[in-house]
Design a protein around this motif. Sequence first.
Motif, PDB file in Angstrom:
ATOM      1  N   MET A  39       0.967  -1.781  -0.078  1.00  0.00           N
ATOM      2  CA  MET A  39       0.025   0.140   0.338  1.00  0.00           C
ATOM      3  C   MET A  39       0.510   1.272  -0.366  1.00  0.00           C
ATOM      4  SD  MET A  39      -2.445   1.492   2.660  1.00  0.00           S
ATOM      5  CE  MET A  39      -0.804   1.890   3.673  1.00  0.00           C
ATOM      6  N   LYS A  40       2.038   1.360   0.610  1.00  0.00           N
ATOM      7  CA  LYS A  40       2.508   2.496   1.486  1.00  0.00           C
ATOM      8  C   LYS A  40       3.509   2.724  -0.571  1.00  0.00           C
ATOM      9  CE  LYS A  40       3.329   2.194   5.793  1.00  0.00           C
ATOM     10  NZ  LYS A  40       4.354   1.929   6.392  1.00  0.00           N
ATOM     11  N   GLU A  41       4.034   1.137  -0.894  1.00  0.00           N
ATOM     12  CA  GLU A  41       4.837   2.045  -2.604  1.00  0.00           C
ATOM     13  C   GLU A  41       3.428   2.098  -2.898  1.00  0.00           C
ATOM     14  OE1 GLU A  41       6.314  -2.362  -2.680  1.00  0.00           O
ATOM     15  OE2 GLU A  41       7.894  -2.339  -1.263  1.00  0.00           O
ATOM     16  N   THR A  42       2.342   1.911  -3.585  1.00  0.00           N
ATOM     17  CA  THR A  42       1.616   2.449  -4.131  1.00  0.00           C
ATOM     18  C   THR A  42       1.299   3.646  -4.183  1.00  0.00           C
ATOM     19  OG1 THR A  42       0.106   0.316  -4.102  1.00  0.00           O
ATOM     20  CG2 THR A  42      -1.218   1.872  -5.062  1.00  0.00           C
ATOM     21  N   TYR A  43       1.625   4.298  -3.313  1.00  0.00           N
ATOM     22  CA  TYR A  43       1.446   5.880  -3.103  1.00  0.00           C
ATOM     23  C   TYR A  43       3.079   6.736  -2.502  1.00  0.00           C
ATOM     24  CZ  TYR A  43      -3.728   5.996  -2.745  1.00  0.00           C
ATOM     25  OH  TYR A  43      -4.895   5.056  -3.313  1.00  0.00           O
ATOM     26  N   ALA A  44       3.205   6.002  -2.927  1.00  0.00           N
ATOM     27  CA  ALA A  44       5.265   6.046  -2.650  1.00  0.00           C
ATOM     28  C   ALA A  44       5.885   7.323  -3.026  1.00  0.00           C
ATOM     29  CB  ALA A  44       6.140   5.439  -2.710  1.00  0.00           C
ATOM     30  N   VAL A 134      -3.754  14.225   6.242  1.00  0.00           N
ATOM     31  CA  VAL A 134      -3.393  14.297   4.874  1.00  0.00           C
ATOM     32  C   VAL A 134      -3.159  12.862   4.180  1.00  0.00           C
ATOM     33  CG1 VAL A 134      -0.990  14.115   3.508  1.00  0.00           C
ATOM     34  CG2 VAL A 134      -2.063  15.829   5.619  1.00  0.00           C
ATOM     35  N   SER A 135      -2.866  11.734   5.134  1.00  0.00           N
ATOM     36  CA  SER A 135      -2.835  10.611   4.039  1.00  0.00           C
ATOM     37  C   SER A 135      -4.355   9.876   3.760  1.00  0.00           C
ATOM     38  CB  SER A 135      -2.488   9.275   5.431  1.00  0.00           C
ATOM     39  OG  SER A 135      -0.955   9.220   5.250  1.00  0.00           O
ATOM     40  N   LEU A 136      -5.989   9.674   4.688  1.00  0.00           N
ATOM     41  CA  LEU A 136      -6.448   9.902   3.973  1.00  0.00           C
ATOM     42  C   LEU A 136      -7.415  11.243   3.149  1.00  0.00           C
ATOM     43  CD1 LEU A 136      -9.361   9.306   7.351  1.00  0.00           C
ATOM     44  CD2 LEU A 136      -8.516   7.856   5.879  1.00  0.00           C
ATOM     45  N   LEU A 137      -6.982  12.154   2.982  1.00  0.00           N
ATOM     46  CA  LEU A 137      -6.885  12.832   1.721  1.00  0.00           C
ATOM     47  C   LEU A 137      -6.682  12.109   0.445  1.00  0.00           C
ATOM     48  CD1 LEU A 137      -7.559  16.143   3.885  1.00  0.00           C
ATOM     49  CD2 LEU A 137      -9.525  14.940   2.672  1.00  0.00           C
ATOM     50  N   ARG A 138      -5.792  11.522   0.691  1.00  0.00           N
ATOM     51  CA  ARG A 138      -4.476  11.481  -1.141  1.00  0.00           C
ATOM     52  C   ARG A 138      -4.791   9.816  -1.612  1.00  0.00           C
ATOM     53  NH1 ARG A 138       1.742  11.111   1.333  1.00  0.00           N
ATOM     54  NH2 ARG A 138       1.947   8.890   2.001  1.00  0.00           N
ATOM     55  N   GLY A 139      -5.389   8.971   0.040  1.00  0.00           N
ATOM     56  CA  GLY A 139      -6.368   7.476  -0.339  1.00  0.00           C
ATOM     57  C   GLY A 139      -5.008   6.497   0.346  1.00  0.00           C
ATOM     58  N   GLU A 140      -4.079   6.746   0.450  1.00  0.00           N
ATOM     59  CA  GLU A 140      -3.891   6.030   1.456  1.00  0.00           C
ATOM     60  C   GLU A 140      -4.690   5.685   3.215  1.00  0.00           C
ATOM     61  OE1 GLU A 140       0.998   5.027   3.154  1.00  0.00           O
ATOM     62  OE2 GLU A 140       0.659   6.482   1.608  1.00  0.00           O
ATOM     63  N   ALA A 141      -3.795   4.935   3.642  1.00  0.00           N
ATOM     64  CA  ALA A 141      -4.628   4.764   4.792  1.00  0.00           C
ATOM     65  C   ALA A 141      -3.391   4.808   5.925  1.00  0.00           C
ATOM     66  CB  ALA A 141      -5.049   2.807   5.237  1.00  0.00           C
ATOM     67  N   HIS A 242       1.125   8.674 -11.296  1.00  0.00           N
ATOM     68  CA  HIS A 242      -0.409   8.554 -11.782  1.00  0.00           C
ATOM     69  C   HIS A 242      -0.817   7.617 -11.040  1.00  0.00           C
ATOM     70  CE1 HIS A 242       1.535  10.309 -15.477  1.00  0.00           C
ATOM     71  NE2 HIS A 242       2.332   9.997 -15.262  1.00  0.00           N
ATOM     72  N   ALA A 243      -0.585   7.812  -9.610  1.00  0.00           N
ATOM     73  CA  ALA A 243      -1.176   7.056  -8.351  1.00  0.00           C
ATOM     74  C   ALA A 243      -2.917   7.087  -8.805  1.00  0.00           C
ATOM     75  CB  ALA A 243      -1.246   7.665  -6.991  1.00  0.00           C
ATOM     76  N   GLU A 244      -3.562   6.214  -7.843  1.00  0.00           N
ATOM     77  CA  GLU A 244      -5.327   6.574  -7.860  1.00  0.00           C
ATOM     78  C   GLU A 244      -5.696   7.192  -6.822  1.00  0.00           C
ATOM     79  OE1 GLU A 244      -7.444   2.568 -10.119  1.00  0.00           O
ATOM     80  OE2 GLU A 244      -7.375   2.992  -7.622  1.00  0.00           O
ATOM     81  N   ILE A 245      -6.970   8.372  -6.806  1.00  0.00           N
ATOM     82  CA  ILE A 245      -7.676   9.144  -5.859  1.00  0.00           C
ATOM     83  C   ILE A 245      -9.497   8.370  -5.922  1.00  0.00           C
ATOM     84  CG2 ILE A 245      -8.307  10.901  -6.565  1.00  0.00           C
ATOM     85  CD1 ILE A 245      -6.748  13.080  -4.445  1.00  0.00           C
ATOM     86  N   PRO A 246      -9.318   8.524  -4.248  1.00  0.00           N
ATOM     87  CA  PRO A 246     -10.625   7.627  -4.350  1.00  0.00           C
ATOM     88  C   PRO A 246     -11.472   9.177  -4.932  1.00  0.00           C
ATOM     89  CG  PRO A 246      -9.554   7.931  -1.972  1.00  0.00           C
ATOM     90  CD  PRO A 246      -8.598   8.245  -3.103  1.00  0.00           C
ATOM     91  N   ARG A 247     -12.548   9.224  -5.446  1.00  0.00           N
ATOM     92  CA  ARG A 247     -13.815  10.717  -5.221  1.00  0.00           C
ATOM     93  C   ARG A 247     -14.076  10.507  -4.385  1.00  0.00           C
ATOM     94  NH1 ARG A 247     -11.183  14.331  -9.472  1.00  0.00           N
ATOM     95  NH2 ARG A 247     -10.792  12.509 -10.985  1.00  0.00           N
TER      96      ARG A 247
END
Length: 295
Positions: A39-44, A134-141, A242-247
């Motif tokens: 998960m962390k690498e996905t949003y690195a 900040v983590s949640l606003l970008r989609g990371e837990a 180009h990571a995903e964000i939760p809309r």
Amino acid sequence: MRHRAIAWTATLAVLVTGCASVAPPPSRFPTADAALDRMKETYACVNGVQGTAKIDHFSRRGRIRGDVYILAVNPDRVRFDIVSPFGATLYTLTSNGTLFQMLDVGEKQLLHGPATACNLARLTQVPIPGHALVSLLRGEAPVLVHEPAGASISWDGDGFYRVLLQSTRDATEEIHLEPRPEDWLLPWDRQRLRVRDVRVTQRGVDLYHAELSQHEAVHTAAPRVDPEGIDDPIPPSGGVCHAEIPRSIRMRVPNTEDDVIFQYKDAKWNPPLLSGAFTQPVPGGVIRRYVDCQD
């Protein structure tokens, strides 16, 4: 392509019939920490996010709806500018990780104090620490501090990994992770993960619950260019991403009326940062009031 089509067909059949659980990916994560590392690498590549969203939040004091301009940058810097449907600024909240400020235009006051979870909740309604927000606003837990023995992972038939953490600070966390559909058949160490749900509890009391959905890839912000050509362009605050964000992000305190929903209309990763973005001057005719968790 054939394998991907088969996977999509099977998933569609489950959704239509509702009669079967979703089987796990062929390659499964061996441990909870292995999944959290992915998960962390996905949003690195993400240093921060900037976007506009619809905000709808509820509390015992009433309901506020409007547009919100969001700027959230690692590790714990945030700015919210809430605008009414008629274009008038209602609130501006800034936090540089140490100092909290919130301008309430209607009350003509500027609240200021430490950047604590309870102060940030004066706008979000949900007491979440700055780094977790900040983590949640970008989609990371956000991940609680824990020992490897205090983490477990299991596959849920609804189509996600359930990660359970027992913190070293007498708190527990439940995180729901799902592989991106196009990564379903990849080895676990190459799968990119979406965060669907985060719940944090301390001493048996739910602190907050976040639900994330409608994931979509977004891209890095462009440099900020001075329209008059005097100052040099300000580059993005991070590299290509180009990571995903939760809309859609819903944050609430279970068993209370405290609830906020952000619906991103647009978003960019790693925006250029202007000096002073996370603090604000005191406007004329405004009362300054110090606040802390006792207020």
